[in-house]
Design a protein around this motif. Structure first.
Motif, short mmCIF file in Angstrom:
data_model
loop_
_atom_site.label_atom_id
_atom_site.label_comp_id
_atom_site.label_asym_id
_atom_site.label_seq_id
_atom_site.Cartn_x
_atom_site.Cartn_y
_atom_site.Cartn_z
N UNK A 73 -0.74 45.62 -12.52
CA UNK A 73 -1.14 44.67 -13.86
C UNK A 73 -2.20 44.02 -13.74
N UNK A 74 -2.16 43.22 -12.80
CA UNK A 74 -3.27 42.16 -12.48
C UNK A 74 -4.63 42.88 -12.35
N UNK A 75 -4.52 44.05 -11.32
CA UNK A 75 -5.76 44.59 -11.35
C UNK A 75 -6.34 45.32 -12.66
N UNK A 76 -5.32 45.83 -13.54
CA UNK A 76 -5.86 46.56 -14.60
C UNK A 76 -6.46 45.41 -15.64
N UNK A 77 -5.76 44.39 -15.77
CA UNK A 77 -6.35 43.35 -16.81
C UNK A 77 -7.27 42.25 -16.39
N UNK A 78 -7.29 41.94 -15.13
CA UNK A 78 -8.36 40.99 -14.62
C UNK A 78 -9.07 41.53 -13.43
N UNK A 79 -8.68 42.03 -12.32
CA UNK A 79 -9.33 41.97 -11.02
C UNK A 79 -10.32 43.01 -11.17
N UNK A 80 -9.85 44.27 -11.65
CA UNK A 80 -10.93 45.33 -11.59
C UNK A 80 -11.58 45.46 -13.20
N UNK A 81 -12.81 45.99 -13.11
CA UNK A 81 -13.25 46.37 -14.64
C UNK A 81 -13.33 48.04 -14.37
N UNK A 82 -12.02 48.60 -14.88
CA UNK A 82 -11.67 49.87 -14.62
C UNK A 82 -12.92 50.98 -15.25
N UNK A 83 -13.85 50.32 -16.22
CA UNK A 83 -14.70 51.15 -16.94
C UNK A 83 -15.54 51.77 -15.77
N UNK A 84 -15.98 50.72 -14.90
CA UNK A 84 -16.97 51.11 -13.77
C UNK A 84 -16.53 50.99 -12.23
N UNK A 85 -15.10 50.43 -12.32
CA UNK A 85 -14.68 50.27 -10.90
C UNK A 85 -13.35 51.05 -10.72
#
Lengths: 94, 94
Positions: A73-85
């Motif tokens: 959840x943290x990765x999806x919401x804050x840690x990673x920018x899932x558009x480019x990462x």
């Protein structure tokens, strides 16, 4: 599955490592700069360099499942920018 | 140990990941900012966050030993600032 820990509200400590990398299709000028620097230092074997981020977390959670769920959840919401990462992680109990 | 690859000048491809982290005694304001953000998002289990760097390399070298030796050298000389940072790495043959 419930553990005795749940009943008593005792949490376990988990150590997590999150690896965040640019998606393959995204240009990585920082990685290229490192590659050029290495080649200029005569490390001829270097074919490609990609730069990413490493985030180390200490998590206190009742169960490993909950820790993993929270971490995702943290990765999806804050840690990673899932558009480019892209991200991946590993969790160790300590 | 010499392989037939050495005789013919054929190299293997290695994929290496270098993990660069701040030494424990060095303050990490970026990690603290992430921790505060996660706490404000109600992830109460977060005890500590440290921010580091991940460098992925593709290396073409005759042997794994040579690849590892080169990689260690690169870390010492360019990739990590060993005054304030620790590094570790892993190498996979691909």
């Amino acid at each position: 599955m419930r553990y005795w820990k749940d009943c008593w509200g005792v949490n376990s400590m988990y150590y997590a490592r999150v690896f965040i990398t640019l998606k393959k299709s995204i240009a990585d000028p920082q990685g290229n700069a490192i590659k050029e620097a290495l080649l200029s230092m005569k490390y001829d074997g270097v074919e490609d360099v990609r730069m990413g981020k490493l985030i180390e977390l200490k998590l206190e959670n009742p169960t490993r499942e909950e820790a993993e769920e929270n971490l995702k959840d943290m990765c999806e919401k804050l840690l990673a920018n899932t558009v480019i990462e892209d991200y991946s992680y590993e969790i160790l109990e300590v």
